[in-house]
Design a protein around this motif. Structure first.
Motif, mmCIF file in Angstrom:
data_model
loop_
_atom_site.group_PDB
_atom_site.id
_atom_site.type_symbol
_atom_site.label_atom_id
_atom_site.label_comp_id
_atom_site.label_asym_id
_atom_site.label_seq_id
_atom_site.Cartn_x
_atom_site.Cartn_y
_atom_site.Cartn_z
ATOM 1 N N ASP A 145 92.045 2.335 -85.588
ATOM 2 C CA ASP A 145 92.799 1.116 -85.891
ATOM 3 C C ASP A 145 91.913 -0.118 -85.776
ATOM 4 O O ASP A 145 92.021 -1.052 -86.585
ATOM 5 C CB ASP A 145 94.001 0.986 -84.954
ATOM 6 C CG ASP A 145 95.064 2.042 -85.209
ATOM 7 O OD1 ASP A 145 95.053 2.630 -86.316
ATOM 8 O OD2 ASP A 145 95.889 2.288 -84.309
ATOM 9 N N GLU A 146 91.023 -0.130 -84.785
ATOM 10 C CA GLU A 146 90.111 -1.265 -84.622
ATOM 11 C C GLU A 146 89.128 -1.325 -85.785
ATOM 12 O O GLU A 146 88.769 -2.417 -86.253
ATOM 13 C CB GLU A 146 89.361 -1.138 -83.297
ATOM 14 C CG GLU A 146 90.243 -1.277 -82.062
ATOM 15 C CD GLU A 146 89.507 -0.935 -80.794
ATOM 16 O OE1 GLU A 146 89.507 -1.782 -79.873
ATOM 17 O OE2 GLU A 146 88.917 0.167 -80.709
ATOM 18 N N ARG A 149 91.036 -2.832 -88.759
ATOM 19 C CA ARG A 149 91.244 -4.274 -88.598
ATOM 20 C C ARG A 149 89.956 -5.050 -88.841
ATOM 21 O O ARG A 149 89.963 -6.107 -89.489
ATOM 22 C CB ARG A 149 91.780 -4.572 -87.196
ATOM 23 C CG ARG A 149 93.256 -4.244 -87.019
ATOM 24 C CD ARG A 149 93.806 -4.908 -85.770
ATOM 25 N NE ARG A 149 93.183 -4.393 -84.563
ATOM 26 C CZ ARG A 149 93.655 -3.347 -83.877
ATOM 27 N NH1 ARG A 149 94.735 -2.700 -84.305
ATOM 28 N NH2 ARG A 149 93.053 -2.934 -82.776
ATOM 29 N N GLN A 153 89.254 -7.778 -91.713
ATOM 30 C CA GLN A 153 88.795 -9.117 -91.336
ATOM 31 C C GLN A 153 87.544 -9.505 -92.116
ATOM 32 O O GLN A 153 87.424 -10.641 -92.594
ATOM 33 C CB GLN A 153 88.526 -9.155 -89.830
ATOM 34 C CG GLN A 153 88.040 -10.490 -89.306
ATOM 35 C CD GLN A 153 87.765 -10.459 -87.806
ATOM 36 O OE1 GLN A 153 88.231 -9.570 -87.089
ATOM 37 N NE2 GLN A 153 87.005 -11.431 -87.324
#
Length: 347
Positions: A145-146, A149, A153
């Motif tokens: 998930d990181e 993201r 970004q």
């Protein structure tokens, strides 16, 4: 692990049709596959698929993001630039300067900028045989998930800076490319030594350096087949930190030469960033192919090469790529000591 490796390499037809290279699974940590030198003149038995990047990486995510179309005006109008950003995702600064210092000024000059974010996922477990393993012990560990993201970004930042499209490719390393033998093999077994030098020390990261460039180039070439050819390719590492705007090809720097940094060349060519005319980009970027190629090694005329910078210079020499070395206001994650002139760092 030893029995598993021996069983794998005993398979019929592997040399012609299979993939060689030590798996990156934890049970294989510290293992390397080193190809045999077959004669004192430097000939090496190379498997047919040695330069096939699909042997070493497994794609986990591909994503295309498109920006707003706008009329382009300026000296770059009508020209298309591929900005390639490659390396390990966990080494990317979320506050990267590449968007504002490369993409934004290029778009302002009228260039159509397509960004390629080609990143390796989690770094495999390291061993003492890895290049400066202690330096990477504190890198952040990102969960799935990181990772997603962070990729979103980054894409948002590049689109906001004026990129017309962002192509994201996240892959995992599944095996290390087999190492070419060298007369100085460092951590490799003594039997892997050879009559000629291909790298002074057999850091596994050297072969991975070749691999990531070829993976990036495969993404660029695939995009061109689907859309249109680029006029320039500007390649850099994921941890590039720009202090000033990058010079634009054909505007601020020579449009007919490969432009590289004039420092930290280690008797070769600085290979961290390059501004390339498209006609030279394929030969410059396909480093895994060059690593296994006899013609590139032959340019060394028996002397061999000690590092990736010297190999990059051999590639430029073989393909008659004109090179312009100049000062570029960019540095990377590493902290270096004084350079040859006594100045701190590399700018």
């Amino acid at each position: 692990a030893r029995d598993e490796i021996l069983a794998h390499y005993a398979k019929p037809g592997l040399w012609k049709f299979g993939c060689l290279g030590a798996p990156v699974a934890e049970s294989f940590r510290g293992y390397q596959v080193v190809l045999p030198e077959t004669s004192p003149n430097g000939s090496v038995a190379t498997p047919r698929r040695a330069a096939d990047v699909s042997c070493y990486v497994r794609t986990r995510l591909r994503r295309t993001r498109e920006g707003l179309s706008a009329a382009r005006r300026g000296p770059g109008a009508g020209k298309r630039v591929a900005v390639t950003v490659n390396g390990e995702l966990q080494r990317v600064d979320p506050r990267t300067t590449i968007a504002d210092r490369v993409v934004k000024p290029y778009a302002a000059e009228g260039f159509d900028v397509v960004v390629f974010l080609t990143f390796q996922g989690p770094r495999p477990a390291t061993s003492r045989g890895d290049w400066h393993a202690s330096r990477f012990a504190t890198l952040p560990r990102l969960g799935p998930d990181e990772e997603t993201r962070l990729l979103d970004q980054l894409a948002d930042a590049f689109l906001a800076a004026g990129a017309s499209r962002v192509e994201t490719h996240l892959y995992d390393l599944v095996r290390r490319p087999p190492e070419m033998p060298s007369m100085k093999m460092g951590f490799a077994p003594p039997r892997a030594s050879a009559e000629r030098m291909r790298f002074e020390i057999a850091w596994p990261s050297y072969a991975l350096h070749m691999l990531v460039h070829s993976v990036v180039w495969r993404d660029v070439a695939a995009w061109e087949r689907r859309h249109a050819a680029f006029d320039y390719v500007v390649k850099m590492r994921a941890d590039a930190n720009w202090l000033k705007d990058a010079p634009a090809p054909g505007v601020d720097v020579d449009a007919n030469a490969a432009v590289v940094k004039s420092c930290l060349a280690w008797s070769g060519l600085n290979d961290k960033v390059a501004i390339l005319p498209r006609r030279y980009a394929s030969d410059w970027m396909r480093l895994l192919e060059a690593y296994y190629a006899d013609d590139v090694f032959a340019v060394a005329e028996g002397r061999g090469y000690r590092n990736s910078e010297q190999l990059q210079k051999l590639v430029a020499t073989l393909h008659r790529i004109p090179v312009q070395e100049t000062q570029l206001a960019v540095f990377d994650y590493y902290h270096w000591l004084s350079d040859a002139t006594g100045a701190k760092g590399c700018f």
